[in-house]
Design a protein around this motif. Structure first.
Motif, PDB file in Angstrom:
ATOM      1  N   GLY A   1       0.839  -1.181   0.000  1.00  7.74           N
ATOM      2  CA  GLY A   1       0.000   0.000   0.000  1.00  7.74           C
ATOM      3  C   GLY A   1       0.878   1.237   0.000  1.00  7.74           C
ATOM      4  O   GLY A   1       2.096   1.102   0.143  1.00  7.74           O
ATOM      5  N   PRO A   2       0.360   2.448  -0.192  1.00  3.76           N
ATOM      6  CA  PRO A   2      -0.968   2.710  -0.747  1.00  3.76           C
ATOM      7  C   PRO A   2      -0.929   2.515  -2.268  1.00  3.76           C
ATOM      8  O   PRO A   2       0.142   2.477  -2.859  1.00  3.76           O
ATOM      9  N   GLY A   3      -2.100   2.422  -2.870  1.00  2.00           N
ATOM     10  CA  GLY A   3      -2.147   2.245  -4.322  1.00  2.00           C
ATOM     11  C   GLY A   3      -3.460   1.635  -4.765  1.00  2.00           C
ATOM     12  O   GLY A   3      -4.413   1.531  -3.988  1.00  2.00           O
ATOM     13  N   LEU A   4      -3.484   1.214  -6.028  1.00  2.00           N
ATOM     14  CA  LEU A   4      -4.689   0.607  -6.586  1.00  2.00           C
ATOM     15  C   LEU A   4      -4.809  -0.815  -6.038  1.00  2.00           C
ATOM     16  O   LEU A   4      -3.879  -1.620  -6.166  1.00  2.00           O
ATOM     17  N   ILE A   5      -5.947  -1.124  -5.453  1.00  2.37           N
ATOM     18  CA  ILE A   5      -6.053  -2.342  -4.642  1.00  2.37           C
ATOM     19  C   ILE A   5      -5.837  -3.628  -5.463  1.00  2.37           C
ATOM     20  O   ILE A   5      -5.210  -4.570  -4.975  1.00  2.37           O
ATOM     21  N   GLY A   6      -6.324  -3.645  -6.703  1.00  7.27           N
ATOM     22  CA  GLY A   6      -6.162  -4.858  -7.527  1.00  7.27           C
ATOM     23  C   GLY A   6      -4.695  -5.176  -7.775  1.00  7.27           C
ATOM     24  O   GLY A   6      -4.251  -6.322  -7.630  1.00  7.27           O
ATOM     25  N   GLY A   7      -3.937  -4.161  -8.128  1.00  9.00           N
ATOM     26  CA  GLY A   7      -2.500  -4.340  -8.374  1.00  9.00           C
ATOM     27  C   GLY A   7      -1.775  -4.743  -7.096  1.00  9.00           C
ATOM     28  O   GLY A   7      -0.922  -5.631  -7.106  1.00  9.00           O
ATOM     29  N   LEU A   8      -2.121  -4.112  -5.991  1.00 11.22           N
ATOM     30  CA  LEU A   8      -1.490  -4.450  -4.709  1.00 11.22           C
ATOM     31  C   LEU A   8      -1.725  -5.920  -4.371  1.00 11.22           C
ATOM     32  O   LEU A   8      -0.831  -6.615  -3.879  1.00 11.22           O
ATOM     33  N   MET A   9      -2.946  -6.397  -4.632  1.00  8.79           N
ATOM     34  CA  MET A   9      -3.274  -7.798  -4.326  1.00  8.79           C
ATOM     35  C   MET A   9      -2.417  -8.754  -5.150  1.00  8.79           C
ATOM     36  O   MET A   9      -1.941  -9.775  -4.639  1.00  8.79           O
ATOM     37  N   VAL A  10      -2.214  -8.417  -6.418  1.00  9.29           N
ATOM     38  CA  VAL A  10      -1.394  -9.283  -7.278  1.00  9.29           C
ATOM     39  C   VAL A  10       0.023  -9.395  -6.720  1.00  9.29           C
ATOM     40  O   VAL A  10       0.577 -10.497  -6.571  1.00  9.29           O
ATOM     41  N   GLY A  11       0.627  -8.247  -6.384  1.00 11.62           N
ATOM     42  CA  GLY A  11       2.006  -8.248  -5.868  1.00 11.62           C
ATOM     43  C   GLY A  11       2.095  -8.966  -4.535  1.00 11.62           C
ATOM     44  O   GLY A  11       2.992  -9.799  -4.318  1.00 11.62           O
ATOM     45  N   LEU A  12       1.165  -8.656  -3.652  1.00 12.49           N
ATOM     46  CA  LEU A  12       1.218  -9.221  -2.298  1.00 12.49           C
ATOM     47  C   LEU A  12       1.006 -10.739  -2.322  1.00 12.49           C
ATOM     48  O   LEU A  12       1.719 -11.488  -1.645  1.00 12.49           O
ATOM     49  N   MET A  13       0.042 -11.196  -3.123  1.00 20.27           N
ATOM     50  CA  MET A  13      -0.214 -12.645  -3.187  1.00 20.27           C
ATOM     51  C   MET A  13       0.989 -13.380  -3.783  1.00 20.27           C
ATOM     52  O   MET A  13       1.329 -14.488  -3.354  1.00 20.27           O
ATOM     53  N   THR A  14       1.631 -12.745  -4.768  1.00 20.20           N
ATOM     54  CA  THR A  14       2.821 -13.363  -5.364  1.00 20.20           C
ATOM     55  C   THR A  14       3.925 -13.486  -4.321  1.00 20.20           C
ATOM     56  O   THR A  14       4.577 -14.536  -4.186  1.00 20.20           O
ATOM     57  N   ALA A  15       4.139 -12.410  -3.562  1.00 22.68           N
ATOM     58  CA  ALA A  15       5.186 -12.423  -2.529  1.00 22.68           C
ATOM     59  C   ALA A  15       4.875 -13.478  -1.471  1.00 22.68           C
ATOM     60  O   ALA A  15       5.763 -14.213  -1.027  1.00 22.68           O
ATOM     61  N   LYS A  16       3.613 -13.576  -1.078  1.00 25.47           N
ATOM     62  CA  LYS A  16       3.234 -14.570  -0.067  1.00 25.47           C
ATOM     63  C   LYS A  16       3.468 -15.985  -0.595  1.00 25.47           C
ATOM     64  O   LYS A  16       3.957 -16.863   0.127  1.00 25.47           O
ATOM     65  N   ALA A  17       3.104 -16.202  -1.861  1.00 29.51           N
ATOM     66  CA  ALA A  17       3.270 -17.540  -2.440  1.00 29.51           C
ATOM     67  C   ALA A  17       4.746 -17.916  -2.482  1.00 29.51           C
ATOM     68  O   ALA A  17       5.125 -19.038  -2.110  1.00 29.51           O
ATOM     69  N   LEU A  18       5.601 -16.983  -2.926  1.00 31.09           N
ATOM     70  CA  LEU A  18       7.045 -17.268  -2.984  1.00 31.09           C
ATOM     71  C   LEU A  18       7.587 -17.506  -1.582  1.00 31.09           C
ATOM     72  O   LEU A  18       8.406 -18.400  -1.350  1.00 31.09           O
ATOM     73  N   SER A  19       7.116 -16.701  -0.653  1.00 26.98           N
ATOM     74  CA  SER A  19       7.578 -16.805   0.729  1.00 26.98           C
ATOM     75  C   SER A  19       7.229 -18.187   1.306  1.00 26.98           C
ATOM     76  O   SER A  19       8.076 -18.872   1.879  1.00 26.98           O
ATOM     77  N   ALA A  20       5.962 -18.591   1.111  1.00 30.70           N
ATOM     78  CA  ALA A  20       5.506 -19.860   1.681  1.00 30.70           C
ATOM     79  C   ALA A  20       6.165 -21.052   0.994  1.00 30.70           C
ATOM     80  O   ALA A  20       6.572 -22.016   1.642  1.00 30.70           O
ATOM     81  N   SER A  21       6.290 -20.968  -0.335  1.00 30.46           N
ATOM     82  CA  SER A  21       6.803 -22.147  -1.047  1.00 30.46           C
ATOM     83  C   SER A  21       8.319 -22.271  -0.947  1.00 30.46           C
ATOM     84  O   SER A  21       8.854 -23.366  -0.992  1.00 30.46           O
ATOM     85  N   CYS A  22       9.020 -21.145  -0.823  1.00 23.77           N
ATOM     86  CA  CYS A  22      10.499 -21.221  -0.793  1.00 23.77           C
ATOM     87  C   CYS A  22      11.042 -21.027   0.620  1.00 23.77           C
ATOM     88  O   CYS A  22      12.265 -21.068   0.813  1.00 23.77           O
ATOM     89  N   GLY A  23      10.165 -20.764   1.574  1.00 28.90           N
ATOM     90  CA  GLY A  23      10.631 -20.571   2.947  1.00 28.90           C
ATOM     91  C   GLY A  23      11.472 -19.312   3.120  1.00 28.90           C
ATOM     92  O   GLY A  23      12.433 -19.284   3.897  1.00 28.90           O
ATOM     93  N   ILE A  24      11.105 -18.246   2.379  1.00 25.61           N
ATOM     94  CA  ILE A  24      11.831 -16.966   2.496  1.00 25.61           C
ATOM     95  C   ILE A  24      10.923 -15.983   3.247  1.00 25.61           C
ATOM     96  O   ILE A  24       9.749 -15.859   2.895  1.00 25.61           O
ATOM     97  N   PRO A  25      11.417 -15.254   4.239  1.00 23.21           N
ATOM     98  CA  PRO A  25      10.553 -14.280   4.905  1.00 23.21           C
ATOM     99  C   PRO A  25      10.179 -13.136   3.951  1.00 23.21           C
ATOM    100  O   PRO A  25      10.935 -12.838   3.023  1.00 23.21           O
TER     101      PRO A  25
END
Ligand code: KG4
Ligand code: ZN
Length: 359
Positions: free
Chosen positions: A85-109
């Motif tokens: 944030g702040p920003g356009l919510i749809g774009g933020l969701m794309v970035g955040l979900m990608t980061a969470k997925a990489l974090s969870a799958s690769c074990g990176i904080p």
């Protein structure tokens, strides 16, 4: 430490790798920015839905390129910083979900980062600047003067009470029939223009406040354009040059006052730094005007290269790096925030520049 930065808050899909060398010096290892200009230009502004879909389509590839350019891979990444944030919510969701997925799958904080904090700390990545410093943040959604005292310690001293500086550039471009994106095209037209031809108003100048107001400037340009219509190429160039001059003068006037306040607090015994950041800070005239001001006041100006003034992921990676070094990490249930002020204690100013929905 190597950090992957991800930025998708508006119309740039960006990924970058930053770090520190063995001696602790900041390192910019890669910086990939994919602009969505083509997707939005037919509409004359950023369309949030289109932006979100374009981020989704491009982000994986952009991250791959950033890792490749940095000659590294996810196994060697120590943390991920993503704009939440702040920003356009749809774009933020794309970035955040990608980061969470990489974090969870690769074990990176990972860490959700405030986009404005990214702009605010860019000068520490590019110039290794120490705290504290004065910051002029001029972007499409924000125009503020902040005292940057330390990581997470930002005091807003001034804000626009209506339009952001970038908004004036974007709307003026649209009004004059210049192509999207507005700022760079106004700058291009202004190169052939006479900055003295039109005297536009400078609201709040000479008053006690450090705040700024730009909606009157936008209106004055529109009225002048209507008076002159049909506009010649020279008229357009002169309007653009006069806009740049007025904007530069207003920003310099307010920064001069803020610098005086900074000196009252910090004294003048050491070198003081004014940092300009945000998309509008890539404008050559604005940079020159700020440089003149700093010379007059015997301050040092730090203006990151234009590519790191407009939206990028290196600044997000860097802000994350500073926070990781303090032992921070975000939980997997973090939500994106369309609005997220840098100084949460500052009085909110109704109507002050809003990022997003720029069409
Ligand atoms: O920081 P930024 O890339 O995105 C936001 O966080 O808003 O700033 C974008 C803004 C836009 O309003 C754009 O027109 C303006 O920065 N801008 C410029 C220039 N390049 C970008 N304004 C004036 N001159 C430029 N060369
Ligand atoms: Zn920005």
């Amino acid at each position: 430490m190597r950090i992957l930065g991800i930025e998708t808050s508006c119309d740039e899909t960006a990924a970058a790798v930053v770090g520190r060398d063995r001696r602790g010096k900041p390192l910019l290892c890669s910086n990939v920015v994919l602009s969505q200009i083509d997707e939005h230009s037919a509409f004359g502004g950023v369309v949030p839905e289109i932006a979100a879909r374009a981020h989704l389509a491009a982000l994986d590839k952009v991250i791959e390129l950033a890792l490749e350019e940095a000659k590294t891979n996810l196994k060697d990444i120590d943390g991920i910083g993503v704009t939440s944030g702040p920003g356009l919510i749809g774009g933020l969701m794309v970035g955040l979900m990608t980061a969470k997925a990489l974090s969870a799958s690769c074990g990176i904080p990972y860490l959700g980062i405030n986009h404005l904090e990214g702009h605010a700390l860019t000068a520490r990545l590019t110039d290794g600047l120490d705290y504290p410093y004065l910051l002029l943040l001029v972007s499409g959604g924000h125009t503020q003067i902040l005292c940057v005292r330390g990581l997470g310690n930002y005091e807003r001293w001034a804000t626009t009470i209506d339009d952001a500086a970038g908004e004036v550039f974007d709307k003026t471009a649209k009004l004059l029939g210049l192509p999207f994106p507005g700022g760079p095209n106004v700058e291009k037209a202004a190169r052939k223009g006479d900055p003295q031809r039109f005297k536009f108003p400078m609201p709040l100048r000479g008053q006690d406040t450090l705040n700024m107001s730009f909606s009157g400037l936008k209106t004055a340009i529109r009225q002048q354009a209507e008076k002159l219509a049909p506009l010649s190429e020279q008229d357009i160039a002169d309007l653009c040059a006069s806009l740049e001059k007025t904007m530069g003068d207003v920003l310099a006037d307010r920064c001069a006052k803020a610098m005086a306040r900074f000196l009252e607090e910090h004294g003048s015994s050491q070198t003081n730094f004014l940092v300009v950041a945000g998309g509008v800070a890539s404008n050559t005239h604005i940079r020159e005007r700020m440089s003149e001001l700093c010379e007059e006041m015997q301050w040092r100006l730090t203006a990151p290269p234009a590519i790191l003034c407009t939206d990028n992921a290196a600044m997000i990676g860097w802000a994350a790096l500073e926070r990781f070094e303090q032992g921070e990490a975000s939980p997997l249930d973090l939500s994106p925030r369309a609005r997220w002020p840098l100084d949460a204690d500052a009085v909110s100013v109704i109507g002050s520049g809003r990022k997003g929905a720029r069409v």
